[in-house]
Enzyme design. Structure first.
Site, PDB file in Angstrom:
ATOM      1  N   PHE A  63      11.233  38.194  89.328  1.00  0.00           N
ATOM      2  CA  PHE A  63      11.316  37.751  90.717  1.00  0.00           C
ATOM      3  C   PHE A  63      12.720  37.950  91.289  1.00  0.00           C
ATOM      4  CE2 PHE A  63       7.728  35.553  88.872  1.00  0.00           C
ATOM      5  CZ  PHE A  63       6.773  35.618  89.888  1.00  0.00           C
ATOM      6  N   SER A  64      13.448  38.923  90.755  1.00  0.00           N
ATOM      7  CA  SER A  64      14.850  39.112  91.100  1.00  0.00           C
ATOM      8  C   SER A  64      15.041  39.659  92.512  1.00  0.00           C
ATOM      9  CB  SER A  64      15.501  40.065  90.096  1.00  0.00           C
ATOM     10  OG  SER A  64      16.783  40.456  90.530  1.00  0.00           O
ATOM     11  N   ASN A  65      15.733  38.899  93.367  1.00  0.00           N
ATOM     12  CA  ASN A  65      16.127  39.405  94.676  1.00  0.00           C
ATOM     13  C   ASN A  65      17.083  40.581  94.539  1.00  0.00           C
ATOM     14  OD1 ASN A  65      14.677  37.442  96.175  1.00  0.00           O
ATOM     15  ND2 ASN A  65      16.330  35.960  95.901  1.00  0.00           N
TER      16      ASN A  65
END
Length: 301
Positions: A63-65
């Site tokens: 879920f890395s921005n």
């Protein structure tokens, strides 16, 4: 690029405690690269180009921005992007919205075991990756390095000298470091950790100088990308009352912390606070998938 808008927030608790709060809308700056992610990438992309690299290789979770932003930057600026993603089981699972966006932007997703991912700072492992993918500009998880800190320092300008306190969410600490470097004398910078890491403040003090900054480790809600019904309600209510959307990983936790500390009387009457909205709103889609599976209320889109 135009400067980010700054809006004052009007809430009963702020009026009651005589505290004024503004939010710097970094999330609105650059489509796909909103918030501190553009700031962190700005000078890294220049360094990559100066070094003649055509590929940028970096690291992140599902879920890395940061992964989402690097993929968008690769499409925007015309370089090859490779994301080393924690969790080899994800290679045979449907992609969440964050990873699907990254793939659609042209990023090559390389899924690795958690054991291998833990080696991401090892020179030997980095050489293995370069041997597999060829020459590349290496960017650490979260994008934090000296070039990123330089970019984040540009969030503050001369007009911000009147704020008593500048607040930001904290993951790897690059934004906090940039703000601490740019703060004027007498201005306090406060970070709100989004992850559960007991030694985070001590490690940050090894490379962020000065005594004019502090870190709160109280409002992480159980860890990175962890969220519960209480935080969902807060984020939804905040959007209804102010019109400002918050992401659940970073800015939602920071604003929850700021307002909770305001309730406790931790800020002197008359305090002027500038909170930095670091973006990450794209992650709401994936978070809602997790919340739905747990039967929890969903975040407003």
């Amino acid at each position: 690029m135009s400067e980010a808008a700054t809006c004052e927030i009007d809430l009963p608790i702020l009026r009651e405690r005589d505290v004024r709060l503004w939010i710097r809308r970094e999330d609105e700056l650059f489509p796909g690269l909103s918030g501190n992610k553009y700031r962190k990438l700005k000078y890294n992309i220049r360094e990559m180009q100066r070094g003649g690299h055509q590929t940028l290789l970096t690291f992140g979770g599902a879920f890395s921005n940061h992964i989402h932003a690097v993929a968008a930057a690769g499409r925007q600026f015309g370089f090859r992007a490779i994301g080393v993603i924690r969790g080899d089981e994800l290679a045979v699972s449907p992609l969440n919205p964050t990873l699907a966006d990254a793939r659609d932007a042209g990023m090559h997703l390389h899924f690795v075991s958690r054991r291998d991912y833990a080696r991401r700072q090892s020179p030997e492992y980095l050489q293995e990756l370069l041997g597999q993918f060829g020459p590349a500009y290496l960017l650490p998880e979260g994008g934090t390095n000296p070039a990123a800190v330089r970019g984040c320092a540009e969030i503050l300008g001369e007009a911000d000298a009147g704020f008593d306190r500048v607040c930001c969410p904290v993951g790897t600490g690059g934004t906090l470091a940039g703000l601490a470097a740019a703060a004027v004398p007498g201005q306090q910078v406060r970070g709100y950790a989004s992850l559960k890491a007991s030694g985070l403040e001590a490690s940050l003090r090894d490379w962020i100088p000065g005594k004019h900054w502090t870190l709160s480790g109280e409002f992480h809600f159980g860890g990175y990308a962890r969220i519960d019904a209480r935080l969902v309600r807060f984020i939804n209510d905040f959007r209804t009352e102010t019109g400002v959307p918050l992401d659940p990983v970073y800015t939602g936790k920071m604003l929850y912390g700021i307002l909770e500390e305001t309730r406790r009387g931790q800020f002197q009457p008359g305090t002027r606070i500038l909170a930095i909205h670091t973006g990450g709103l794209q992650g709401i889609r994936g978070m809602n998938l997790k919340l739905g599976k747990k039967g929890l209320p969903l975040l407003q889109l």
